[in-house]
Scaffold this motif. Structure first.
Motif, PDB file in Angstrom:
ATOM      1  N   GLY A   1     -12.326   2.030  10.012  1.00  9.84           N
ATOM      2  CA  GLY A   1     -13.085   3.188   9.541  1.00  9.84           C
ATOM      3  C   GLY A   1     -13.269   3.208   8.033  1.00  9.84           C
ATOM      4  O   GLY A   1     -12.289   3.141   7.283  1.00  9.84           O
TER       5      GLY A   1
ATOM      6  N   TRP B   1     -13.580  -0.651  14.950  1.00 10.10           N
ATOM      7  CA  TRP B   1     -12.190  -0.133  14.865  1.00 10.10           C
ATOM      8  C   TRP B   1     -11.743   0.067  13.421  1.00 10.10           C
ATOM      9  O   TRP B   1     -10.660   0.579  13.169  1.00 10.10           O
TER      10      TRP B   1
ATOM     11  N   ASP C   1      -6.676  -0.329  -3.286  1.00  6.16           N
ATOM     12  CA  ASP C   1      -7.311   0.993  -3.243  1.00  6.16           C
ATOM     13  C   ASP C   1      -6.285   2.103  -2.991  1.00  6.16           C
ATOM     14  O   ASP C   1      -6.375   3.181  -3.590  1.00  6.16           O
TER      15      ASP C   1
ATOM     16  N   ARG D   1      -2.930  -1.634  16.630  1.00  9.92           N
ATOM     17  CA  ARG D   1      -1.818  -0.749  16.242  1.00  9.92           C
ATOM     18  C   ARG D   1      -0.484  -1.499  16.282  1.00  9.92           C
ATOM     19  O   ARG D   1       0.520  -0.982  16.745  1.00  9.92           O
TER      20      ARG D   1
ATOM     21  N   VAL E   1      -4.713  -2.369  12.678  1.00 10.96           N
ATOM     22  CA  VAL E   1      -5.565  -1.201  12.945  1.00 10.96           C
ATOM     23  C   VAL E   1      -6.097  -1.205  14.382  1.00 10.96           C
ATOM     24  O   VAL E   1      -5.920  -0.246  15.121  1.00 10.96           O
TER      25      VAL E   1
ATOM     26  N   TRP F   1      -4.104   6.432   3.094  1.00  7.51           N
ATOM     27  CA  TRP F   1      -5.133   5.489   2.626  1.00  7.51           C
ATOM     28  C   TRP F   1      -6.461   6.245   2.589  1.00  7.51           C
ATOM     29  O   TRP F   1      -6.584   7.333   3.174  1.00  7.51           O
TER      30      TRP F   1
ATOM     31  N   ASP G   1      -4.672  -2.375  -0.183  1.00 10.83           N
ATOM     32  CA  ASP G   1      -3.489  -2.052  -1.001  1.00 10.83           C
ATOM     33  C   ASP G   1      -3.891  -1.687  -2.430  1.00 10.83           C
ATOM     34  O   ASP G   1      -3.370  -0.714  -2.990  1.00 10.83           O
TER      35      ASP G   1
ATOM     36  N   PHE H   1      -4.893  -9.683   9.685  1.00 12.86           N
ATOM     37  CA  PHE H   1      -3.869  -8.647   9.660  1.00 12.86           C
ATOM     38  C   PHE H   1      -4.442  -7.270  10.015  1.00 12.86           C
ATOM     39  O   PHE H   1      -3.847  -6.493  10.761  1.00 12.86           O
ATOM     40  N   GLN H   2      -5.635  -6.956   9.497  1.00 12.39           N
ATOM     41  CA  GLN H   2      -6.209  -5.630   9.774  1.00 12.39           C
ATOM     42  C   GLN H   2      -6.513  -5.461  11.259  1.00 12.39           C
ATOM     43  O   GLN H   2      -6.389  -4.356  11.803  1.00 12.39           O
TER      44      GLN H   2
ATOM     45  N   VAL I   1     -13.187  -5.101   1.171  1.00 13.60           N
ATOM     46  CA  VAL I   1     -12.262  -3.956   1.176  1.00 13.60           C
ATOM     47  C   VAL I   1     -10.869  -4.460   0.786  1.00 13.60           C
ATOM     48  O   VAL I   1     -10.387  -5.438   1.349  1.00 13.60           O
TER      49      VAL I   1
ATOM     50  N   GLY J   1       0.795  -1.216   0.000  1.00 14.54           N
ATOM     51  CA  GLY J   1       0.000   0.000   0.000  1.00 14.54           C
ATOM     52  C   GLY J   1       0.830   1.269   0.000  1.00 14.54           C
ATOM     53  O   GLY J   1       1.459   1.620  -0.991  1.00 14.54           O
TER      54      GLY J   1
ATOM     55  N   ASP K   1     -15.105   6.534   0.164  1.00 11.49           N
ATOM     56  CA  ASP K   1     -14.427   5.230   0.024  1.00 11.49           C
ATOM     57  C   ASP K   1     -15.458   4.107  -0.067  1.00 11.49           C
ATOM     58  O   ASP K   1     -15.283   3.140  -0.804  1.00 11.49           O
TER      59      ASP K   1
HETATM   60  N1  FO1 Z   1      -5.896   2.131   8.690  1.00  7.93           N
HETATM   61  C1  FO1 Z   1      -6.107   2.544   9.974  1.00  7.93           C
HETATM   62  O1  FO1 Z   1      -5.134   2.770  10.706  1.00  7.93           O
HETATM   63  N2  FO1 Z   1      -7.377   2.719  10.471  1.00  7.93           N
HETATM   64  C2  FO1 Z   1      -8.477   2.478   9.731  1.00  7.93           C
HETATM   65  O2  FO1 Z   1      -9.604   2.633  10.228  1.00  7.93           O
HETATM   66  C3  FO1 Z   1      -8.290   2.069   8.366  1.00  7.93           C
HETATM   67  C4  FO1 Z   1      -9.372   1.861   7.508  1.00  7.93           C
HETATM   68  C5  FO1 Z   1      -9.129   1.568   6.158  1.00  7.93           C
HETATM   69  C6  FO1 Z   1     -10.181   1.470   5.245  1.00  7.93           C
HETATM   70  C7  FO1 Z   1      -9.940   1.215   3.906  1.00  7.93           C
HETATM   71  C8  FO1 Z   1      -8.630   1.052   3.467  1.00  7.93           C
HETATM   72  O3  FO1 Z   1      -8.396   0.834   2.152  1.00  7.93           O
HETATM   73  C9  FO1 Z   1      -7.548   1.153   4.353  1.00  7.93           C
HETATM   74  C10 FO1 Z   1      -7.802   1.406   5.699  1.00  7.93           C
HETATM   75  N3  FO1 Z   1      -6.726   1.532   6.603  1.00  7.93           N
HETATM   76  C11 FO1 Z   1      -6.958   1.913   7.891  1.00  7.93           C
HETATM   77  C12 FO1 Z   1      -5.333   1.335   6.180  1.00  7.93           C
HETATM   78  C13 FO1 Z   1      -4.980  -0.156   6.061  1.00  7.93           C
HETATM   79  O4  FO1 Z   1      -5.110  -0.812   7.264  1.00  7.93           O
HETATM   80  C14 FO1 Z   1      -3.528  -0.253   5.557  1.00  7.93           C
HETATM   81  O5  FO1 Z   1      -3.338   0.724   4.601  1.00  7.93           O
HETATM   82  C15 FO1 Z   1      -3.148  -1.497   4.784  1.00  7.93           C
HETATM   83  O6  FO1 Z   1      -3.870  -2.583   5.051  1.00  7.93           O
HETATM   84  C16 FO1 Z   1      -1.664  -1.700   5.001  1.00  7.93           C
HETATM   85  O7  FO1 Z   1      -1.000  -1.320   3.855  1.00  7.93           O
END
Ligand code: FO1
Length: 323
Positions: A91, A89, A51, A163, A160, A67, A49, A155-156, A46, A9, A96
């Motif tokens: 968003g 948790w 997106d 953290r 996320v 992102w 990467d 992983f998410q 969703v 990403g 989007d």
């Molecule tokens: N990252 C966060 O830290 N918090 C979020 O709520 C979050 C939501 C989200 C929604 C759509 C999307 O495409 C990416 C999002 N991300 C969020 C980033 C994502 O976790 C990371 O960009 C990738 O998965 C790691 O490259």
């Protein structure tokens, strides 16, 4: 020149945005994107990467977050929170959301992710061909250990919700052993004049792509030189939280450590060349001794021009390797 990049990403997208500014008209770029971060939330698929790459190269990314969309609003998120809908948790912005609705609608209609991605890119015109690594489900699960014992989480959730704060015991790509490369992926790798590994996460982004066995084999066998860009500068990840993942997998948190993790091509790895940040030039001899040509250039993508200079350095190294 046909350039192929394997990318995750945020870091990969910013590098590729720089790359697109230093190309000749006859050059073309194919990006093979990690899909193992992908997740079902609120019934929607969703693909973070894909997106982030599509929005960044399409000029719609939120620069601060790296992102999601610029000029975003969060009304739906607030309404979901009012219903205490889970996962609270993760968003999703209002703009989007439309991407995920269209993607889910097309997937439900039987279209593979690769077709969905090219349909979405007809709107965003990223200036590069965007291919998912696979149309099959591959999901990165992180094995963590805390007070309540050891468990695997998506992983998410690790990245996320927690953290990246939980101790990592292992990273597993569920489905990788059955996944097939998406249409066009192997052909692009075989036909490439240059293959680039941008400064994406070597475990969960580029590692996940190389976890599709046929992709890794194609990269190792590719006629094109393979040049990577270190995501680690001065012993820590430039962005994201790669440090915890590398430490959890006992991979040395240095530019040399990541290069050796990918390995030299002549010894079964995938690298011919590796760019390290100028502050890490003391690591060059060790990388060179492992059979990987290494050079030190500024690797901080402070703006698009800096990313362009990095991309230029990678292409120049590939040119020297090809001779
Ligand atoms: N990252 C966060 O830290 N918090 C979020 O709520 C979050 C939501 C989200 C929604 C759509 C999307 O495409 C990416 C999002 N991300 C969020 C980033 C994502 O976790 C990371 O960009 C990738 O998965 C790691 O490259």
């Amino acid at each position: 020149m046909r350039i192929v990049a394997l990318s995750g990403g945020i870091g990969g997208a910013r590098f590729l945005r720089g790359l697109l500014t230093v190309l000749e008209p006859a050059d073309d770029v194919t990006v093979i994107a990690n899909t193992a971060d992908d997740i079902w939330v609120f019934g929607l698929r969703v693909c973070p990467d894909l997106d982030t790459l599509m929005y960044t190269l399409g000029g719609a990314i939120d620069e601060h977050r790296g992102w999601g969309r610029a000029d975003e609003t969060w009304n739906v998120r607030q309404e979901l929170a009012a219903y205490e809908a889970e996962p609270g948790w993760f968003g999703l912005g209002d703009r989007d959301l439309a991407t995920h609705v269209v993607r889910t609608q097309m997937l439900r209609g039987g279209h593979p992710l690769s077709a969905v991605t090219s349909a979405l890119c007809r709107r965003w015109r990223p200036g590069a061909r965007l291919l998912p690594m696979s149309d099959d489900r591959v999901e990165t699960h992180v094995v963590v250990e805390d007070g309540s014992g050891r468990r695997a989480i998506h992983f998410q959730e690790y990245w996320v919700r927690h953290r990246a704060g939980l101790p990592v015991r292992d990273v597993v790509a569920v489905g990788a052993d059955q996944a097939q490369p998406a249409p066009g992926v192997l052909r692009a790798i075989c036909d490439a004049d240059v293959i680039v590994l941008p400064p994406s996460n070597p475990i969960v982004s580029i590692g996940a792509i190389l976890g599709v066995a046929e992709i890794a084999a194609a990269v190792r066998a590719a006629p094109a030189p393979v040049v990577g860009v270190s995501p680690i500068v001065g012993g820590s990840a430039v962005s994201g939280m790669a440090d915890q993942l590398l430490r959890g997998l006992a991979i040395e948190n240095t530019a040399a450590g990541v290069a050796l993790h990918y390995g030299p091509r002549q010894h079964g790895g995938c690298l011919d060349g590796w760019l390290v940040h100028t502050s890490d030039e003391h690591e060059l001899p060790r990388i060179g001794a492992a059979g990987i040509r290494a050079e030190a250039v500024p690797l901080l993508m402070s703006d698009i021009e800096a990313a362009g200079d990095m991309a230029r350095a990678a292409l120049d190294m590939a040119g020297r390797l090809a001779r």
